[in-house]
Design a protein around this motif. Sequence first.
Motif, mmCIF file in Angstrom:
data_model
loop_
_atom_site.group_PDB
_atom_site.id
_atom_site.type_symbol
_atom_site.label_atom_id
_atom_site.label_comp_id
_atom_site.label_asym_id
_atom_site.label_seq_id
_atom_site.Cartn_x
_atom_site.Cartn_y
_atom_site.Cartn_z
ATOM 1 N N GLY A 389 0.799 -1.220 0.000
ATOM 2 C CA GLY A 389 0.000 0.000 0.000
ATOM 3 C C GLY A 389 0.828 1.264 0.000
ATOM 4 N N ALA A 390 2.154 1.131 -0.202
ATOM 5 C CA ALA A 390 3.019 2.314 -0.168
ATOM 6 C C ALA A 390 2.943 3.130 -1.453
ATOM 7 N N GLY A 391 2.427 2.525 -2.555
ATOM 8 C CA GLY A 391 2.295 3.251 -3.819
ATOM 9 C C GLY A 391 3.129 2.693 -4.943
ATOM 10 N N LYS A 392 3.788 1.556 -4.719
ATOM 11 C CA LYS A 392 4.690 0.982 -5.728
ATOM 12 C C LYS A 392 3.934 0.573 -6.997
ATOM 13 N N SER A 393 2.894 -0.239 -6.837
ATOM 14 C CA SER A 393 2.136 -0.704 -8.006
ATOM 15 C C SER A 393 1.376 0.434 -8.674
ATOM 16 N N THR A 394 1.076 1.482 -7.907
ATOM 17 C CA THR A 394 0.396 2.643 -8.485
ATOM 18 C C THR A 394 1.277 3.307 -9.549
ATOM 19 N N ILE A 395 2.584 3.275 -9.346
ATOM 20 C CA ILE A 395 3.517 3.801 -10.348
ATOM 21 C C ILE A 395 3.313 3.081 -11.679
ATOM 22 N N ILE A 396 3.179 1.750 -11.619
ATOM 23 C CA ILE A 396 2.950 0.947 -12.836
ATOM 24 C C ILE A 396 1.610 1.308 -13.467
ATOM 25 N N GLN A 397 0.568 1.442 -12.634
ATOM 26 C CA GLN A 397 -0.771 1.767 -13.130
ATOM 27 C C GLN A 397 -0.783 3.106 -13.867
ATOM 28 N N LEU A 398 -0.066 4.080 -13.314
ATOM 29 C CA LEU A 398 -0.044 5.400 -13.942
ATOM 30 C C LEU A 398 0.831 5.411 -15.190
ATOM 31 N N LEU A 399 1.908 4.630 -15.185
ATOM 32 C CA LEU A 399 2.767 4.570 -16.374
ATOM 33 C C LEU A 399 2.016 3.998 -17.576
ATOM 34 N N LEU A 400 1.141 3.036 -17.324
ATOM 35 C CA LEU A 400 0.334 2.472 -18.405
ATOM 36 C C LEU A 400 -0.886 3.335 -18.695
ATOM 37 N N ARG A 401 -1.016 4.401 -17.951
ATOM 38 C CA ARG A 401 -2.140 5.346 -18.054
ATOM 39 C C ARG A 401 -3.488 4.647 -17.909
ATOM 40 N N PHE A 402 -3.557 3.737 -16.946
ATOM 41 C CA PHE A 402 -4.851 3.198 -16.562
ATOM 42 C C PHE A 402 -5.623 4.263 -15.787
#
Length: 597
Positions: A389-402
């Motif tokens: 929940g620190a935001g790591k996977s969110t970086i991936i989500q935003l990079l793919l522009r989901f």
Amino acid sequence: MAQRNAAEQEREKSRRMGALRGLVPYVAPYRVLVVAAILALILTATVSLILPLAVRRVVDGFETEAANLLDSYFVAALAIAGLLAVGTGLRYYLVTRLGERVVADIRTSVFERMIGMSPAFYEKIMTGEVLSRITTDTTLILSVIGSSVSIALRNMLIFLGGLVLMLLTSAKLTGLVLLLVPAVVVPIIVLGRRLRALSRQNQDWIAASSGNASEALLSVQTIQAFTHEARSRASFHEVTEKSFDAARKRIGTRAVMTVIVIFLVFSGVVGVLWIGARDVRADVMSVGELVQFVIYSVMVAGGVGALSEIWGELQRAAGATERLVELLNADDTVKDPADPVAVPAPVTGALTFDDVTFHYPTRPGHAALAGVSLNVKPGETVALVGPSGAGKSTIIQLLLRFYDPEQGRITLDGVPLNAMQRSAFRKSMSLVPQDPVIFAATARENIRFGRPDASDAEVEAAARAAAAHEFLAKLPDGYDTYVGERGVMLSGGQKQRIAIARAILRDAPVLLLDEATSALDAESERAVQAAVDAMAEDRTTLIVAHRLATVKKADRIVVFDEGRIVAEGTHDALVAEGGLYARLARLQFTDGVEVAA
């Protein structure tokens, strides 16, 4: 206040029935088919209206000097019946074909729209409900276009034509029949409003039932493992019963409306027939004319009765169309720009997060990322670590522009992601998610999903690089083995290796690994890690990991905590620095040996 409520109800009514106009763009391309169907419909209606004239001739032929023409009348009546049969068959073919074509186009349009919606959209609607709209609602529309509308128009023509011919046959009897019209129309209007509301409610509960079943069946192993079968059955039963209850009310309302309309209509026909029989006895009209009038009366009454039933179908179709149009017009928070910028060629893989802040739509009070700035150089391997929940996977989500950040910007080779087409810049990225998606196809097709034009040799080379070749070769049909829905025939580690092979085959300049080796055993992890290291040498790589042993060789490690970057550097530097990373390292390493986390 009363006037305002009445106005709101009227707008609601217009909007709901007006939803049928949403079908026009799908019917318009088939104008020729529509015209042909209408001509066939007019033909059958006209022939149906001519038939009573032939019957009158036959009946009166028994009593007049024209009895020698009786055979001709019978032949003519037989010819009219044949023409009616051919016209009806042609109308059925044309209208049914039109309905199937239009519904196929609608399903395609809805699916094309839904497959491009961002994950934010699916946080607000269940996948099962979308599937229900694509299947159940389009089936209702098929029933209307392929049957109900045609029957309605035919009965409308018969009603109007029969009414005119009734008037020509006997103005007095026709006047008596017309007195019944208000008594028939009022129940249709009053009960029709209730029927419309119940139809929409019924469809909503059907969609909820489909969504409930979809979620349960997709999670069947978890449900069984926690012995929640009874609870799941009860939940589905409850939703299904509510759907049935709404359907029961709708059916009851429609049945009452049908009973009232048909009883009033045929009661009127009996009364008119009684008066007509007295006119025949008084020589005011012939037996043939009375028979002709009665037939027209029955046709008009049948037309009204059919229209009352079809009205209910139109109400349901209006609700179904409205629900489909809602999907087609659904607003997506992530959109391609009207005038997109071209993706840099070639893509070097430079990534930049500039003061990015983001909240997930379902958690607006919690910042997944808060003022994050991060630069990744072309060819650099950067590991993202930190607590869950620190935001790591969110970086991936935003990079793919989901999703799009509320603040800041993200760039690829200096170009903002939201300035390019999503499908264009995503071709430069290859993803291995934590929960790999395996399709209901063969193992070869699942790997080739990464690059559809890849040869069999390239597929197998990618599988070898991902340490997947050995187990794939042992499957019953090797690479051509069907792996089942969601890959049920494979273990978690096997699914992960297929996903990694898919990413290797894609050969994109940016590689995104989200816990890519989390489901692997130690031996497979070493083999896959070697493949990942080799693949990362000439491309930009972002690695999200909890197991720090997999990121020790990264060029740089970025530590996240509560949506912020709290430290970054090499493994040794971060351990020496102390802080969160050092604490995580102590939990996972003892004398250089990794401890199971």
